[in-house]
Design an enzyme around this catalytic site. Structure first.
Site, PDB file in Angstrom:
ATOM      1  N   ASP A 156      -2.214  -8.419  11.599  1.00 44.08           N
ATOM      2  CA  ASP A 156      -3.559  -8.841  11.205  1.00 44.08           C
ATOM      3  C   ASP A 156      -4.070 -10.038  12.001  1.00 44.08           C
ATOM      4  O   ASP A 156      -5.262 -10.337  11.980  1.00 44.08           O
ATOM      5  CB  ASP A 156      -3.579  -9.182   9.708  1.00 44.08           C
ATOM      6  CG  ASP A 156      -3.378  -7.949   8.849  1.00 44.08           C
ATOM      7  OD1 ASP A 156      -3.866  -6.877   9.242  1.00 44.08           O
ATOM      8  OD2 ASP A 156      -2.719  -8.055   7.803  1.00 44.08           O
TER       9      ASP A 156
ATOM     10  N   ARG B  24       3.127  -4.732  16.725  1.00 46.45           N
ATOM     11  CA  ARG B  24       1.731  -4.272  16.623  1.00 46.45           C
ATOM     12  C   ARG B  24       0.792  -5.362  17.139  1.00 46.45           C
ATOM     13  O   ARG B  24      -0.261  -5.073  17.698  1.00 46.45           O
ATOM     14  CB  ARG B  24       1.393  -3.898  15.163  1.00 46.45           C
ATOM     15  CG  ARG B  24       2.243  -2.753  14.619  1.00 46.45           C
ATOM     16  CD  ARG B  24       2.054  -2.568  13.124  1.00 46.45           C
ATOM     17  NE  ARG B  24       2.481  -3.746  12.377  1.00 46.45           N
ATOM     18  CZ  ARG B  24       2.369  -3.880  11.048  1.00 46.45           C
ATOM     19  NH1 ARG B  24       1.832  -2.901  10.333  1.00 46.45           N
ATOM     20  NH2 ARG B  24       2.797  -4.977  10.448  1.00 46.45           N
TER      21      ARG B  24
ATOM     22  N   HIS C 282       5.715 -12.850   7.435  1.00 47.69           N
ATOM     23  CA  HIS C 282       5.920 -11.444   7.039  1.00 47.69           C
ATOM     24  C   HIS C 282       7.092 -11.352   6.072  1.00 47.69           C
ATOM     25  O   HIS C 282       8.036 -12.150   6.166  1.00 47.69           O
ATOM     26  CB  HIS C 282       6.194 -10.553   8.258  1.00 47.69           C
ATOM     27  CG  HIS C 282       5.967  -9.111   7.987  1.00 47.69           C
ATOM     28  ND1 HIS C 282       6.943  -8.299   7.457  1.00 47.69           N
ATOM     29  CD2 HIS C 282       4.858  -8.341   8.123  1.00 47.69           C
ATOM     30  CE1 HIS C 282       6.448  -7.076   7.310  1.00 47.69           C
ATOM     31  NE2 HIS C 282       5.182  -7.074   7.698  1.00 47.69           N
TER      32      HIS C 282
ATOM     33  N   SER D 114       0.826  -1.219   0.000  1.00 52.35           N
ATOM     34  CA  SER D 114       0.000   0.000   0.000  1.00 52.35           C
ATOM     35  C   SER D 114       0.858   1.266   0.000  1.00 52.35           C
ATOM     36  O   SER D 114       0.538   2.246  -0.700  1.00 52.35           O
ATOM     37  CB  SER D 114      -0.970   0.004   1.178  1.00 52.35           C
ATOM     38  OG  SER D 114      -0.310  -0.315   2.379  1.00 52.35           O
TER      39      SER D 114
ATOM     40  N   HIS E 157      -1.934  -8.919   2.008  1.00 52.89           N
ATOM     41  CA  HIS E 157      -1.594  -7.648   2.677  1.00 52.89           C
ATOM     42  C   HIS E 157      -2.719  -7.335   3.677  1.00 52.89           C
ATOM     43  O   HIS E 157      -3.023  -8.144   4.526  1.00 52.89           O
ATOM     44  CB  HIS E 157      -1.389  -6.590   1.580  1.00 52.89           C
ATOM     45  CG  HIS E 157      -0.795  -5.290   2.033  1.00 52.89           C
ATOM     46  ND1 HIS E 157      -0.051  -5.142   3.175  1.00 52.89           N
ATOM     47  CD2 HIS E 157      -0.833  -4.047   1.459  1.00 52.89           C
ATOM     48  CE1 HIS E 157       0.337  -3.871   3.297  1.00 52.89           C
ATOM     49  NE2 HIS E 157      -0.134  -3.187   2.271  1.00 52.89           N
TER      50      HIS E 157
HETATM   51  C1  LIG Z   1      -0.307  -5.821   7.039  1.00 52.82           C
HETATM   52  C2  LIG Z   1       0.323  -6.937   6.327  1.00 52.82           C
HETATM   53  O1  LIG Z   1       0.391  -6.934   5.141  1.00 52.82           O
HETATM   54  S1  LIG Z   1       1.028  -8.164   7.254  1.00 52.82           S
HETATM   55  C3  LIG Z   1       0.925  -9.628   6.206  1.00 52.82           C
HETATM   56  C4  LIG Z   1      -0.491 -10.096   6.079  1.00 52.82           C
HETATM   57  N1  LIG Z   1      -0.599 -11.307   5.289  1.00 52.82           N
HETATM   58  C5  LIG Z   1      -0.824 -12.512   5.840  1.00 52.82           C
HETATM   59  O2  LIG Z   1      -0.923 -12.667   7.034  1.00 52.82           O
HETATM   60  C6  LIG Z   1      -0.993 -13.670   4.871  1.00 52.82           C
HETATM   61  C7  LIG Z   1      -0.194 -14.884   5.313  1.00 52.82           C
HETATM   62  N2  LIG Z   1       1.223 -14.629   5.154  1.00 52.82           N
HETATM   63  C8  LIG Z   1       1.827 -14.731   3.920  1.00 52.82           C
HETATM   64  O3  LIG Z   1       1.207 -15.078   2.912  1.00 52.82           O
HETATM   65  C9  LIG Z   1       3.292 -14.361   3.814  1.00 52.82           C
HETATM   66  O4  LIG Z   1       3.936 -14.629   5.034  1.00 52.82           O
HETATM   67  C10 LIG Z   1       3.528 -12.885   3.406  1.00 52.82           C
HETATM   68  C11 LIG Z   1       2.776 -12.551   2.131  1.00 52.82           C
HETATM   69  C12 LIG Z   1       3.069 -11.956   4.520  1.00 52.82           C
HETATM   70  C13 LIG Z   1       5.024 -12.674   3.175  1.00 52.82           C
HETATM   71  O5  LIG Z   1       5.394 -13.378   2.032  1.00 52.82           O
HETATM   72  P1  LIG Z   1       6.909 -13.787   1.729  1.00 52.82           P
HETATM   73  O6  LIG Z   1       7.817 -12.681   2.086  1.00 52.82           O
HETATM   74  O7  LIG Z   1       6.967 -14.292   0.348  1.00 52.82           O
HETATM   75  O8  LIG Z   1       7.112 -14.956   2.809  1.00 52.82           O
HETATM   76  P2  LIG Z   1       8.219 -16.100   2.821  1.00 52.82           P
HETATM   77  O9  LIG Z   1       9.460 -15.679   2.128  1.00 52.82           O
HETATM   78  O10 LIG Z   1       8.323 -16.545   4.230  1.00 52.82           O
HETATM   79  O11 LIG Z   1       7.523 -17.233   1.929  1.00 52.82           O
HETATM   80  C14 LIG Z   1       8.159 -18.454   1.656  1.00 52.82           C
HETATM   81  C15 LIG Z   1       7.101 -19.537   1.462  1.00 52.82           C
HETATM   82  O12 LIG Z   1       6.390 -19.695   2.697  1.00 52.82           O
HETATM   83  C16 LIG Z   1       5.011 -19.539   2.483  1.00 52.82           C
HETATM   84  N3  LIG Z   1       4.392 -18.868   3.611  1.00 52.82           N
HETATM   85  C17 LIG Z   1       4.682 -17.644   4.120  1.00 52.82           C
HETATM   86  N4  LIG Z   1       3.828 -17.357   5.112  1.00 52.82           N
HETATM   87  C18 LIG Z   1       2.984 -18.403   5.217  1.00 52.82           C
HETATM   88  C19 LIG Z   1       1.864 -18.659   6.032  1.00 52.82           C
HETATM   89  N5  LIG Z   1       1.399 -17.786   6.910  1.00 52.82           N
HETATM   90  N6  LIG Z   1       1.202 -19.821   5.858  1.00 52.82           N
HETATM   91  C20 LIG Z   1       1.652 -20.731   4.947  1.00 52.82           C
HETATM   92  N7  LIG Z   1       2.691 -20.524   4.131  1.00 52.82           N
HETATM   93  C21 LIG Z   1       3.348 -19.372   4.281  1.00 52.82           C
HETATM   94  C22 LIG Z   1       4.919 -18.642   1.260  1.00 52.82           C
HETATM   95  O13 LIG Z   1       3.627 -18.720   0.661  1.00 52.82           O
HETATM   96  C23 LIG Z   1       6.044 -19.173   0.406  1.00 52.82           C
HETATM   97  O14 LIG Z   1       5.589 -20.358  -0.181  1.00 52.82           O
HETATM   98  P3  LIG Z   1       6.037 -20.738  -1.700  1.00 52.82           P
HETATM   99  O15 LIG Z   1       7.519 -20.962  -1.616  1.00 52.82           O
HETATM  100  O16 LIG Z   1       5.253 -21.970  -1.984  1.00 52.82           O
HETATM  101  O17 LIG Z   1       5.687 -19.599  -2.568  1.00 52.82           O
HETATM  102  O1  LIG Z   2       5.394  -4.369   5.821  1.00 54.39           O
HETATM  103  C1  LIG Z   2       4.717  -5.111   5.096  1.00 54.39           C
HETATM  104  O2  LIG Z   2       5.164  -5.654   4.065  1.00 54.39           O
HETATM  105  C2  LIG Z   2       3.324  -5.431   5.422  1.00 54.39           C
HETATM  106  C3  LIG Z   2       2.841  -4.803   6.686  1.00 54.39           C
HETATM  107  O3  LIG Z   2       3.006  -5.328   7.762  1.00 54.39           O
HETATM  108  C4  LIG Z   2       2.209  -3.483   6.595  1.00 54.39           C
HETATM  109  O4  LIG Z   2       2.189  -2.893   5.505  1.00 54.39           O
HETATM  110  O5  LIG Z   2       1.719  -2.978   7.615  1.00 54.39           O
END
Ligand SMILES: CC(=O)SCCNC(=O)CCNC(=O)[C@H](O)C(C)(C)COP(=O)(O)OP(=O)(O)OC[C@H]1O[C@@H](n2cnc3c(N)ncnc32)[C@H](O)[C@@H]1OP(=O)(O)O
Ligand SMILES: O=C([O-])CC(=O)C(=O)O
Length: 470
Positions: free
Chosen positions: A407, A361, A352, A276, A306
């Site tokens: 989240d 947070r 993350h 964002s 996100h």
């Molecule tokens: C405010 C925010 O945006 S905070 C984030 C909110 N999002 C979530 O909670 C969704 C769940 N979490 C995720 O999908 C991820 O952890 C993300 C999108 C936040 C970060 O993604 P990345 O930096 O790519 O994470 P990472 O490098 O650890 O990923 C490696 C692998 O682990 C997986 N992984 C990461 N987190 C999770 C999870 N919570 N559950 C299952 N698998 C996961 C990824 O999907 C990826 O799989 P792949 O190799 O098959 O593609």
């Molecule tokens: O930092 C990030 O990639 C995601 C996150 O936690 C936010 O935007 O608040």
């Protein structure tokens, strides 16, 4: 020292004049007689900020700040240093610092409402924009200024009224923010051929207007989709979070108002690379108005990886309860986590892109819950998942961070107070995120940041670059 002073005052002269002319051109200024206004504070600090960046670039502009591997190129640009973001910096172990301050520090330092315990997000907005902790009076003036600018044009309200209740609240939210473009003083000034040096002043005015209107817009969406469509008027003598809580229909609950103050403060900013923030900056770099830039950022926030993860978490917990029934033992939760992972889904609220420890947070929301709702069954479930999920995710072996993010906790607090409609949650995140991304947009314009345009290559071209044969 003397030469810096001369440089600064020369810059000050060149910046101060357009501010005056911007004011004369109709850009609004609500500066208080009692305390220095936010706009004046920013304007007074600006020459030194411009000078700081100029000096840094002049003396160190050709230094190398990092190298980029092919994996990073294909890996979502993770870790590549290519953005400037003044408001906050994220440490993978410690979490976010807003202008150098941790969440517990800002909880201590920022002004609070009379009788309130949580910081007012107005104060964080001030801190993000200026780097300074505002006085209680300055925050009060800012609350009043936002209340004074809060009127939403009738056509925007009508636009929201015409949305089917089946259109996701985040789509309605970004639509309404896009429509506010109609009010953009930046776009109008640009069309008239305003001088570059005045961009920030109009961006500031638009950002203030935009932020001021978000509680009414967000509440209109909530009340239309889930309630009777009626939204209480803004109370001009009250703070931003009270007004949002009240317009949603929860103003009578002091604890919910406090929760909004905490929620809107901690969701604001998470440095510049998140989807964002980066999107808002990227779109803004083309000199699109703050309205169009924020709308684009909100559309990124609406993705399930996100900001939408907050809705996904509550839905996931609810589904878990349905699947497992009342037998919420550690073993049954562990099995449910595995069934999510084995179905090729992510565990929402965990993992993350940068953090490698529990998100502070999350911790601040958990502390709020421990104080206000220690016996809530959903909070107990969230706590139980917190005990089990890191181990399961570690055993699964994919995610680089098995710990919870922001989240994983926000929905459980909202549902406790009766805001149970999970697919609305990201709108509240969006209101807060506006307070984090718009200060940087103002700074971008004040520093004259260029249009963003990184280089891309095809796979064939990268192969050539690294000497590979495909
Ligand atoms: C405010 C925010 O945006 S905070 C984030 C909110 N999002 C979530 O909670 C969704 C769940 N979490 C995720 O999908 C991820 O952890 C993300 C999108 C936040 C970060 O993604 P990345 O930096 O790519 O994470 P990472 O490098 O650890 O990923 C490696 C692998 O682990 C997986 N992984 C990461 N987190 C999770 C999870 N919570 N559950 C299952 N698998 C996961 C990824 O999907 C990826 O799989 P792949 O190799 O098959 O593609
Ligand atoms: O930092 C990030 O990639 C995601 C996150 O936690 C936010 O935007 O608040």
């Amino acid at each position: 020292m003397a030469s810096i002073r001369i440089g600064t005052s020369a810059l000050r002269a060149s910046v101060a004049k357009p501010i005056q002319s911007a004011a004369l051109n109709g850009a609004r200024c609500y500066s208080s007689a009692k305390a220095k206004s936010l706009k004046d504070t920013f304007a007074d600090n600006l020459p030194a900020e411009i000078e700081k960046v100029k000096k840094l670039r002049k003396e160190h502009g050709n230094k190398v700040v990092g190298e980029v591997t092919l994996d990073q190129v294909y890996g979502g640009a993770r870790g590549i240093k290519s953005l400037v973001w003044e408001g906050s910096v994220l440490d993978s172990e410690e979490g976010i610092r807003f202008r150098g301050r941790t969440i517990p520090e800002i909880q201590q330092l920022l002004p609070k409402a009379p009788g309130g315990e949580e910081p007012l997000p107005e104060g964080l907005f001030w801190l993000l924009l200026t780097g300074e902790i505002p006085s209680a009076q300055q925050v009060k003036d800012l609350s009043a200024e936002w209340a004074a600018r809060s009127d939403v044009p009738a056509f925007v309200e009508e636009l929201i009224d015409r949305c089917p209740s089946t259109l996701h609240p985040m789509a309605q939210f970004s639509l309404a923010v896009t429509a506010l473009e109609h009010e953009s003083s930046f776009a109008k000034a640009y069309a008239k051929g305003v001088n570059k040096k005045e961009y920030w002043s109009y961006t500031f005015e638009d950002s203030m207007d935009l932020i001021a209107k978000l509680p009414t817009i967000a509440s209109k969406i909530y009340r239309n989709v889930f309630k009777d469509g009626k939204v209480a008027p803004i109370q001009k003598d009250k703070d931003y979070s009270f007004n949002l809580a009240n317009q949603l229909g929860f103003g009578g609950n002091k604890d919910f108002v406090e929760l909004m103050r905490l929620y809107l403060t901690i969701h604001t900013d998470h440095e510049g690379g998140n989807v964002s923030a980066h999107t808002t900056h990227l779109v803004g770099s083309a000199l699109s108005s703050p309205m169009l830039s924020l709308s684009a950022g909100l559309q990124g926030l609406a993705g399930p990886l996100h900001g939408l993860a907050n809705q996904e978490v509550l839905n996931w917990l609810t589904k878990m309860k349905q699947a497992v029934g009342n037998d919420l033992t550690d073993e049954s939760i562990k099995n449910y986590l595995w069934s999510t992972l084995n179905a090729g889904q992510v565990v929402p609220g965990y993992g993350h892109a940068v953090l490698r420890k529990t998100d502070p947070r999350y911790v601040s929301q958990r502390e709020f819950a421990l104080r206000k709702l220690p016996d809530d069954p959903m909070f107990k479930l969230v706590s139980q998942v917190y005990k089990i999920a890191p181990g399961v995710l570690t055993e699964h072996g994919k995610t680089k961070n098995p710990f919870p993010n922001v989240d994983a906790h926000s929905g459980v607090l909202l549902q406790y107070y009766g805001l149970t409609e999970a697919n609305y949650y990201t709108v509240l995140f969006g209101v807060s995120r506006a307070l984090g991304v718009l200060p940087q947009l103002i700074i971008d314009r004040a520093l004259g940041m260029p249009i963003e345009r990184p280089k891309s290559f095809s796979t064939e071209a990268y192969a050539k670059l690294v000497g590979a044969k495909l």
